[in-house]
Design a protein around this motif. Structure first.
Motif, short mmCIF file in Angstrom:
data_model
loop_
_atom_site.label_atom_id
_atom_site.label_comp_id
_atom_site.label_asym_id
_atom_site.label_seq_id
_atom_site.Cartn_x
_atom_site.Cartn_y
_atom_site.Cartn_z
N ALA A 250 4.35 38.07 23.34
CA ALA A 250 4.99 38.78 24.45
C ALA A 250 4.03 38.90 25.63
N ALA A 251 2.76 39.17 25.33
CA ALA A 251 1.77 39.24 26.41
C ALA A 251 1.61 37.87 27.08
N ALA A 252 1.62 36.80 26.30
CA ALA A 252 1.50 35.45 26.86
C ALA A 252 2.70 35.13 27.76
N GLU A 253 3.88 35.58 27.38
CA GLU A 253 5.07 35.36 28.22
C GLU A 253 4.94 36.08 29.55
N GLU A 254 4.45 37.32 29.53
CA GLU A 254 4.28 38.06 30.77
C GLU A 254 3.23 37.40 31.66
N ILE A 255 2.16 36.94 31.07
CA ILE A 255 1.13 36.25 31.85
C ILE A 255 1.68 34.95 32.41
N ALA B 274 4.72 34.31 33.24
CA ALA B 274 5.62 34.60 34.35
C ALA B 274 4.84 34.79 35.64
N GLU B 275 3.65 35.38 35.56
CA GLU B 275 2.81 35.58 36.75
C GLU B 275 2.07 34.30 37.14
N LEU B 276 1.84 33.43 36.18
CA LEU B 276 1.05 32.23 36.39
C LEU B 276 1.90 31.02 36.77
N ALA B 277 3.24 31.17 36.71
CA ALA B 277 4.15 30.04 36.92
C ALA B 277 3.79 29.29 38.18
N PRO B 278 3.80 27.99 38.15
CA PRO B 278 4.31 27.08 37.14
C PRO B 278 3.33 26.82 35.99
N GLY B 279 2.19 27.46 35.97
CA GLY B 279 1.30 27.36 34.82
C GLY B 279 1.83 28.24 33.69
N TYR B 280 1.21 28.15 32.50
CA TYR B 280 1.69 28.96 31.39
C TYR B 280 0.59 29.15 30.34
N VAL B 281 0.85 30.11 29.44
CA VAL B 281 -0.07 30.42 28.35
C VAL B 281 0.71 30.30 27.04
N ASP B 282 0.14 29.59 26.07
CA ASP B 282 0.74 29.47 24.74
C ASP B 282 -0.15 30.18 23.73
N VAL B 283 0.48 30.78 22.70
CA VAL B 283 -0.26 31.37 21.59
C VAL B 283 -0.06 30.44 20.40
N ARG B 284 -1.16 30.05 19.77
CA ARG B 284 -1.09 29.15 18.62
C ARG B 284 -1.83 29.76 17.45
N LEU B 285 -1.25 29.64 16.28
CA LEU B 285 -1.85 30.17 15.06
C LEU B 285 -2.46 29.01 14.29
N ARG B 286 -3.76 29.15 13.96
CA ARG B 286 -4.44 28.10 13.22
C ARG B 286 -5.36 28.77 12.20
N GLY B 287 -5.02 28.62 10.94
CA GLY B 287 -5.86 29.16 9.88
C GLY B 287 -6.02 30.67 9.92
N GLY B 288 -5.00 31.39 10.29
CA GLY B 288 -5.07 32.84 10.34
C GLY B 288 -5.63 33.40 11.63
N ALA B 289 -6.07 32.53 12.51
CA ALA B 289 -6.60 32.98 13.80
C ALA B 289 -5.64 32.58 14.91
N PRO C 121 -3.14 25.77 33.56
CA PRO C 121 -3.07 26.30 34.93
C PRO C 121 -2.01 25.57 35.75
N PRO C 122 -1.57 26.18 36.85
CA PRO C 122 -0.63 25.48 37.71
C PRO C 122 -1.30 24.25 38.30
N PRO C 123 -0.52 23.22 38.60
CA PRO C 123 -1.14 22.02 39.18
C PRO C 123 -1.79 22.34 40.52
N ALA C 124 -2.89 21.66 40.78
CA ALA C 124 -3.60 21.87 42.05
C ALA C 124 -2.73 21.35 43.19
N PRO C 125 -2.70 22.07 44.30
CA PRO C 125 -1.89 21.60 45.42
C PRO C 125 -2.45 20.28 45.96
N VAL C 126 -1.52 19.41 46.34
CA VAL C 126 -1.90 18.13 46.92
C VAL C 126 -2.35 18.38 48.35
#
Length: 179
Positions: free
Chosen positions: A50-55, A57-72, A79-84
Motif C-alpha cells: 500500500a505504501a508503494a502504491e502511494e509512492i 502515485a506521487e512518482l508517476a510515471p515512475g513507480y515502486v514495486d515490492v518483491r518478496l524473495r526468501g522471506g525478505a 524512476p520517471p523517464p528523463a525529459p528529452v
C-alpha cells in the motif's frame, strides 16, 4: 528488508502481554504465536505494498514495486523517464512564453471556447516537449504561444488602446494609397 525482526518484536510484545494474564494466557499465546507468524508477514507485505502504491502515485510515471524473495521484502524503484532535451528553438520559445501577459477577458469574452487543432506529429511532439520543459500543460503552452505571436504582430492590445487607433491603421502597419 528483512521482516523477521518485526515479527519477532510482535512475538515478544504478545508474550509480555500474555504473562500479565497468568499461566492460562501464556499457554494460549504459545499456541497462537506460530500460526500468527505467517499472518503477520502477510500483513506487513500488504502495508508495504500500500505504501508503494502511494509512492508510485506521487512518482508517476515512475513507480515502486515490492518483491518478496526468501522471506525478505525488497523495493524496485523505476524512476520517471528523463525529459528529452528540447531543441534550441523550442527552448527559446518556452523561455519567451513566460513573459507574455494575457489580456483580462470581460463579459462574453471571459467564456472559454474549444477548438480542434490538427498538427503534424513532429510539431505536436515538440509542443509537448516544450510544455514539459516549461512545467506547463500543452493547452497553457499553446495559449501562451498564440498570445506571444499576436503580441509580436501588435494585434494583442488592450481594448482601450484598440479604440484609440487611427482609421486605416492596423497594428504596426499602415493601409491605404501612397504617392
Amino acid at each position: 528488508m528483512e521482516l523477521t525482526q518485526y515479527v519477532e518484536n510482535l512475538r515478544r510484545e504478545l508474550t509480555t502481554a500474555a504473562e500479565v494474564g497468568g499461566e492460562d494466557a501464556r499457554a494460549l499465546a504459545d499456541r497462537l504465536l506460530p500460526p500468527l507468524d505467517a499472518a503477520v508477514r502477510l500483513t506487513l507485505l500488504e502495508a508495504l505494498s500500500a505504501a508503494a502504491e502511494e509512492i508510485s502515485a506521487e512518482l508517476a510515471p515512475g513507480y515502486v514495486d515490492v518483491r518478496l524473495r526468501g522471506g525478505a521484502a525488497g523495493f524496485v524503484v523505476t524512476p520517471p523517464p528523463a525529459p528529452v532535451p528540447a531543441a534550441p528553438a523550442v527552448a527559446d520559445a518556452v523561455a519567451g512564453l513566460g513573459d507574455v501577459r494575457l489580456p483580462v477577458a470581460e463579459g462574453d469574452d471571459a467564456a472559454m471556447v474549444r477548438i480542434n487543432l490538427r498538427l503534424p506529429g513532429n510539431i505536436k511532439a515538440l509542443i509537448e516537449d516544450a510544455a514539459a520543459a516549461g512545467g506547463l500543460s500543452v493547452n497553457t503552452w499553446i495559449v501562451r504561444a498564440a498570445a506571444a505571436g499576436l503580441a509580436n504582430e501588435g494585434r494583442l492590445a488592450a481594448p482601450a488602446a484598440a479604440a484609440v487607433q487611427q482609421p486605416g491603421r492596423v497594428g504596426q502597419k499602415y493601409t491605404g494609397w501612397a504617392r
